[in-house]
Design an enzyme around this catalytic site. Sequence first.
Site, PDB file in Angstrom:
ATOM      1  N   HIS A  81       9.942   9.594  -0.529  1.00 37.78           N
ATOM      2  CA  HIS A  81      10.687   8.557  -1.247  1.00 37.78           C
ATOM      3  C   HIS A  81      11.884   9.148  -1.995  1.00 37.78           C
ATOM      4  O   HIS A  81      12.984   8.597  -1.973  1.00 37.78           O
ATOM      5  CB  HIS A  81       9.785   7.862  -2.278  1.00 37.78           C
ATOM      6  CG  HIS A  81       8.612   7.149  -1.713  1.00 37.78           C
ATOM      7  ND1 HIS A  81       7.314   7.552  -1.960  1.00 37.78           N
ATOM      8  CD2 HIS A  81       8.522   6.058  -0.910  1.00 37.78           C
ATOM      9  CE1 HIS A  81       6.478   6.730  -1.354  1.00 37.78           C
ATOM     10  NE2 HIS A  81       7.178   5.814  -0.703  1.00 37.78           N
TER      11      HIS A  81
ATOM     12  N   GLN B 139       1.752  -8.422   2.940  1.00 42.29           N
ATOM     13  CA  GLN B 139       1.663  -7.538   4.102  1.00 42.29           C
ATOM     14  C   GLN B 139       0.288  -6.889   4.240  1.00 42.29           C
ATOM     15  O   GLN B 139       0.064  -6.079   5.135  1.00 42.29           O
ATOM     16  CB  GLN B 139       2.754  -6.467   4.059  1.00 42.29           C
ATOM     17  CG  GLN B 139       2.598  -5.415   2.983  1.00 42.29           C
ATOM     18  CD  GLN B 139       3.835  -4.539   2.867  1.00 42.29           C
ATOM     19  OE1 GLN B 139       4.906  -4.978   2.463  1.00 42.29           O
ATOM     20  NE2 GLN B 139       3.697  -3.272   3.246  1.00 42.29           N
TER      21      GLN B 139
ATOM     22  N   LYS C  68       9.096   7.774   9.167  1.00 44.73           N
ATOM     23  CA  LYS C  68       7.635   7.782   9.329  1.00 44.73           C
ATOM     24  C   LYS C  68       7.123   6.398   9.716  1.00 44.73           C
ATOM     25  O   LYS C  68       6.240   6.266  10.550  1.00 44.73           O
ATOM     26  CB  LYS C  68       6.962   8.249   8.031  1.00 44.73           C
ATOM     27  CG  LYS C  68       5.441   8.168   8.056  1.00 44.73           C
ATOM     28  CD  LYS C  68       4.847   8.666   6.748  1.00 44.73           C
ATOM     29  CE  LYS C  68       5.090   7.713   5.603  1.00 44.73           C
ATOM     30  NZ  LYS C  68       4.322   6.440   5.749  1.00 44.73           N
TER      31      LYS C  68
ATOM     32  N   SER D 191       1.753   7.892   0.651  1.00 42.88           N
ATOM     33  CA  SER D 191       1.001   7.550  -0.556  1.00 42.88           C
ATOM     34  C   SER D 191      -0.488   7.454  -0.254  1.00 42.88           C
ATOM     35  O   SER D 191      -1.331   7.797  -1.088  1.00 42.88           O
ATOM     36  CB  SER D 191       1.505   6.222  -1.126  1.00 42.88           C
ATOM     37  OG  SER D 191       2.886   6.302  -1.438  1.00 42.88           O
ATOM     38  N   ARG D 192      -0.825   6.995   0.946  1.00 41.70           N
ATOM     39  CA  ARG D 192      -2.231   6.823   1.303  1.00 41.70           C
ATOM     40  C   ARG D 192      -2.931   8.138   1.638  1.00 41.70           C
ATOM     41  O   ARG D 192      -4.148   8.145   1.837  1.00 41.70           O
ATOM     42  CB  ARG D 192      -2.355   5.847   2.484  1.00 41.70           C
ATOM     43  CG  ARG D 192      -2.110   4.388   2.114  1.00 41.70           C
ATOM     44  CD  ARG D 192      -2.418   3.477   3.291  1.00 41.70           C
ATOM     45  NE  ARG D 192      -2.433   2.063   2.943  1.00 41.70           N
ATOM     46  CZ  ARG D 192      -1.428   1.213   3.149  1.00 41.70           C
ATOM     47  NH1 ARG D 192      -0.299   1.653   3.680  1.00 41.70           N
ATOM     48  NH2 ARG D 192      -1.536  -0.059   2.816  1.00 41.70           N
TER      49      ARG D 192
END
Length: 235
Positions: A37, A61, A149, A186-187
């Site tokens: 980011h 989403q 990504k 982030s996951r």
Amino acid sequence: MKNVKTIAEMQAVAESLRWEGKTIGLVPTMGFLHEGHLSLMRTAREGNDAVIASIFVNPTQFGPKEDLARYPRDEDGDRQKCESAGVDYLFMPPVAEMYPEKPSVFVDLEGIACMLEGSIRPGHFRGVATVVAKLFNIVKPHRAYFGQKDYQQCAVIKRMVRGLNLDVEVIVLPTVREADGLAMSSRNSYLDAKQRGKAIVLFHALKAGEELIRAGVHEPEKVRQKMRDVLLTVE
């Protein structure tokens, strides 16, 4: 860096910037920021007069059994990271601000949003396209920055921009990876040590496919089979 919570204030800021002849770069995110980011924000800083980052975990989403409630969040840390990356305005609206009533208007793309990830997450890209369209209308950016990504997401957003004649340039930047090649996400925080070790096989499979193509193999099935073989090495 100024924090903005409401749509009205964000639109007023955007209109003022445009009136002054300044270019606006937008980096839309769902927060829990990482170097991927921040690289987008730094690139936006280099190419625009004003940089706006948005952080919004978009409920439309997520499917009914997905990870909306436990999606990782770190608002204080994210603010510090945005400021360090040169962000001028951080737009962090609450859900009730973005969706004051049950959503009934959506941006729905045929074809490209229904294959690959879209085939196993019905409605996902409808939610993505809708919230990005809303952000474009709120922030009024000249340029918007996304990471490669999320390749299908980028393709969906580019198609939406063309299809709706939106006045924004979509800029897609290379995936930022960990030292061992795993794409930053982030996951990734969901993974325990064993799962983290297995996840890197995705990068190895992609590299194997790339090397085969560079060696002159252009039959899709041969490339897919090579990648499957690499994936199956994980126990």
